[in-house]
Design an enzyme around this catalytic site. Sequence first.
Site: not given
Length: 641
Positions: A164-166, A168
């Site tokens: 879950n990348e920045p 998300s």
Amino acid sequence: MTLNHQEIELIDSFEQIAVDIHPTAKEGSRAVAQEIAALIKSRQATNQKVVLGLATGSTPKYLYAELIRLHKEEGLSFKNVVTFNLDEYYPIEPDALQSYNRFMREQLLNHIDIPEGNYFIPDGTVPKEKVKEYCADYERRVEEAGGIDIQILGIGTNGHIGFNEPGSSLSSHTRLVTLDNSTRMANAFEFANMSQVPRLAITMGLSTIFKAKRIVLLAWGTHKAKIVRRAVEGHSTDQVPASLLQQHPDCKFVIDEQAAEELTRFKEPWLTGDCEWTPKMRRKAVTSLALKLNKPILMLTDSDYNENGLNDLIVQYGSAYELNIEEFNGIRDTITGWPGGKPGAQLPSHPERSEPQHKRVIIFSPHPDDDIISMGGTFIRLHEQGHDVHVAYQTSGNIAVTDEFLLRFIDFAVGFEGMFDIDRSKSSQILEDAKAFLRVKKPSQKDTPENRAIKGLIRRGEAKATCRYVGIPEENIHFQNLPFYETGLVEKKPMSDADVDITVELLRQVKPQQIFCAGDLADPHGTHKVCLDVIFAALERLKHEDFMKDCWVWLYKGAWQEWNIHEIEMAVPMSPDQVLQKRLGIFIHQSQKDVIPFQGTDVREFWQRAEDRNANTAQMYDHLGLQQYAAMEAFVRYHFI
């Protein structure tokens, strides 16, 4: 530092998530393993299952190793355990070297008694048109199992959890995601080159993770310290997904002391309550204040200290004037152009002894270029000042040679034999076999022993050339080829007695009065850390022998970071000409130039990293009001007796 009730309250005002800090990654992992084991046993007593959410990567390896130990040595059964993994690259085959499916089997599942069908790992081979349906089914499986009891997480340097990348959403579910470039670069060490790192992954969403009854996030090492502080002490924001865990009702971070370095209780402990003013803590406070206010140490005032939580320090000293002078002089005395000691000079405050005038020195270099990259200026100066300098290259460094570079050397060798009509059929066959293998080699496939040997020979030749450049005689060059390294893969074997025996033998042979080694204590999984552990084990074995009683050990850092200013005990300055001389020495390692294997998120070449780091150290001394130099190499003394 013992915390009282008031200090705990002050820490809570900074830290928005519970944090357990352990001396090492292994100790932290053992504590989490015990918590998991206790839950498994309590559920077994009532014939209930435990559902675990599991992570991959280097962070949980010690945790899985401890769970395996508990199973094999203490009888912990996993028959009532169900596991769900966070994520998997997409697309990827389950048996690929970088597959998280393979990782879990090798690191945990193949070594415990968890029933077949009780573990679930996202499938990286699902057809693209069926991924959405597959992800929804994965969610249903988690719910049908009763939800996750304990979710284990790591944290990326950009704050991602799972993949879950920045950015998300907190309402996101299991899905196909695009990997952030910084994540791909951080994971590039697992692949032959950056282009082979998948751009997509299947990951549990933040909503899925937040449904876990309890969440334990693990983080080890200095490189995780800044993001740990942002997640724990910063605002809760989707730009740092791990910071959203502040909103979970039962979450804790389990970290080692290196990952805790940026937390206020470590970085500025005087702000969290009473502080024990040791000499090192005083220096930390004074240098931190000077750099924060952009003032030389001697310009700091009583008001500066009082307004920044350091009133107790001023009360102890009476005035900033006395404190400033003491710390300024102490930092000044770390600077020396004589890293082996200044001959014929009685200088009690000098970092090194003046006698013996010409010392026997061993520089331990984990890879065949760490000597010149990390302490090249000091290396050259030690030789020029008449010391008997030996270099011990601890590993072959063969996996850091690209296949393209190997082909270049093979073509040269075959062409050399052809040009001079040399009949060396056996060697020619070896080289042709090596070329044939490279033509069909799969991405990140393990090299043949012959190819690894040729790659090691390339790096050995570069290391020898560096020593010739400095002026070191060939008999002072030692290639240890420590066995732990020789797996042909990024993943190494644990340190063994064989590694220590080789090091003990060299120390007994040279009988050094001075040792330099890479002090990357913050790297619990890398080659540098294992190499340092080998040296420490050898020193422990030899510490009672007569020659070791007159031996000092100095630690240098790697190419990526430097000691904190308050930690430095010896700083060796360099002129612009010496910086250039060091750069040319680094350039000798052509296999590591231009294309950097395993470079991580840093796109600079090694010579650029080294120059920037050394220049930054010099600038720090300048900002504190000390002499201005072009660059500085820094060291910390290790006391083994």
